[in-house]
Design a protein around this motif. Structure first.
Motif, PDB file in Angstrom:
ATOM      1  N   TYR A   8      33.465  27.340  36.106  1.00 29.90           N
ATOM      2  CA  TYR A   8      33.258  28.743  35.798  1.00 29.90           C
ATOM      3  C   TYR A   8      34.264  29.657  36.492  1.00 29.90           C
ATOM      4  O   TYR A   8      34.071  30.860  36.526  1.00 29.90           O
ATOM      5  N   ILE A  28      26.156  31.819  36.575  1.00 32.21           N
ATOM      6  CA  ILE A  28      25.951  31.068  35.347  1.00 32.21           C
ATOM      7  C   ILE A  28      25.073  29.865  35.693  1.00 32.21           C
ATOM      8  O   ILE A  28      25.459  29.027  36.503  1.00 32.21           O
ATOM      9  N   ALA A  34      24.672  33.290  31.310  1.00 29.36           N
ATOM     10  CA  ALA A  34      25.162  34.139  32.405  1.00 29.36           C
ATOM     11  C   ALA A  34      24.151  35.258  32.635  1.00 29.36           C
ATOM     12  O   ALA A  34      23.711  35.915  31.687  1.00 29.36           O
TER      13      ALA A  34
END
Length: 426
Positions: A8, A28, A34
């Motif tokens: 991420y 996330i 998210a």
């Protein structure tokens, strides 16, 4: 098993929360999920309430004891109970909570100073909740009767006269209004959160002596493998929790097992030959002990979600070393399974859910078992010629009302890529 990319780095800079669509995402959980800070907290709290509300095992006014080990999962569970019993909660929990901590330092070789330090840290956390708590040393299990782990009177004999959860809730609220006619409905619903249990003293149930600790250490020294030691420790811990719950009048025990922990437990139990009890070992409720029912409200949380929540909202936890703290991966079946699942989860994030999901199946009832046994008895003398007349359709797909849109073709083994067995697409 499909691999999901969880790298991420740089993905949160311009990402919006999937729930509110306004605030910038700060974490996330899974690929595509998210959350901003506020929505993540709301999601986490709602999942806990939904788990309790969906199963409807804990009735209003019941005494529920929380088994807190000091780890992240049980500490987060304690935080959720505090949130649910607070006056600001939109849908308040209606049970009477208590806390139990089992001091296992005598089995893991900790000194008395280390054990006292850990107990002092946990006591500061427990006092902040204003709930009654019980700190029980593992040595006390040596003086308990063996009947603790046996089922007592049925847990279905509840003080409520209503036959359903809703009837029990209505009766609880009506009882409070009758006892306090000047209370409004809202105050009657929240009255439970201020109840106290003065009949129980906080703190350590009884002191221990060096002789008790030596006897416990001798018991564990007589067990050769770490697998057997961890198994013994689990049984003794369960022994003490059930005994404390019964003697103090609790009818439910809350465990902080997350789905990551239950996935490890599932594989470990299969390896140890305990597949028959998987449904009760990993399900939401475990009614095997009769008058005391074990519930697992954290079973839908992953260890990753719990770690995020505890870090973001400053949920205190205490690290206490156990039997396998510095052990090698292959030291025990439980430790090897944990290492295997954890490492596989790092590369394949759907590992825990894939292991854990098969547990959610319908449990065979007594009627099902009788029918299966009758079928087996009826067909046990069938010959090969009899079985050749049977078409086995296990895991085949049959559409009774309409087609499913798939195009099928009959072909020989070497005709897979011939023009007659392929379909061109634009």
């Amino acid at each position: 098993m499909c691999q999901v990319d969880e790298e991420y780095n740089g993905q949160l800079e311009h990402r919006k929360c999937v729930k509110c669509k306004e605030n910038t995402a700060v974490l996330i959980i899974r690929a595509g999920d998210a959350f901003c800070r506020g929505c993540f907290k709301e999601y986490f709290i709602h999942k806990f309430r939904a788990m309790l509300g969906k199963n409807r095992v804990i009735f209003p006014g019941e005494k529920v004891i929380l088994a807190v080990s000091g780890g992240p999962a049980s500490s987060s569970m304690l935080s959720q109970v505090r949130e649910g019993l607070s006056r600001d909660a939109p849908k308040k929990l209606r049970f009477v909570p208590g806390i139990i901590y089992i001091d296992e330092g005598g089995a893991s070789g900790q000194s008395m100073e280390e054990r006292e330090r850990a107990v002092a840290q946990l006591e500061s956390v427990f006092r902040a909740t204003n709930y009654h708590y019980h700190i029980v040393h593992l040595e006390q299990v040596l003086s308990l009767p063996s009947s603790v782990l046996e089922a007592g009177s049925s847990a279905t004999e509840k003080p409520q006269t209503g036959s359903s959860y809703k009837a029990a809730v209505d009766q609880f609220i009506q009882t409070k209004k009758n006892q306090h006619p000047d209370l409004s409905l809202e105050n009657a619903q929240s009255h439970l959160s201020s109840l106290s249990m003065h009949e129980v003293e906080n703190g350590v149930t009884s002191p221990i002596t060096p002789e008790h600790t030596q006897a416990l250490q001798k018991l564990f020294a007589s067990v050769r493998t770490l697998t057997a030691k961890e198994d013994l420790l689990h049984t003794l811990r369960q022994h003490l929790i059930l005994h404390t719950a019964r003697t103090q009048g609790y009818t439910k025990v809350m465990m902080g097992d997350s789905c990551s922990r239950l996935a490890i437990k599932l594989l470990s139990n299969i390896s140890l030959g305990r597949g028959a009890s998987l449904a009760t070992d990993t399900g939401f409720s475990d009614p095997r002990y009769g008058d005391v029912v074990i519930v697992r409200p954290m079973r839908d949380y992953s260890s990753k979600e719990i770690a995020y929540y505890n870090r973001m909202f400053d949920i205190p936890s205490v690290f206490i070393p156990g039997l396998d703290t510095k052990a090698q991966d292959k030291a025990s079946i439980q430790h090897l399974t944990e290492s295997f699942v954890t490492k596989l989860q790092t590369d394949f994030p759907s590992t825990v859910s894939t292991i854990y999901r098969p547990v959610l199946r319908q449990v065979l009832t007594r009627h099902h078992r009788r029918q299966r046994h009758l079928w087996a008895q009826t067909h046990r003398r069938w010959t090969r010629q009899d079985w050749q007349k049977v078409l086995f359709t296990d895991e085949l797909r049959f559409c009774l009302t309409r087609g499913d849109g798939r195009i099928r073709v009959y072909r020989q083994r070497n005709e897979r890529y011939t023009e007659a067995c392929t379909l061109k697409r634009d």
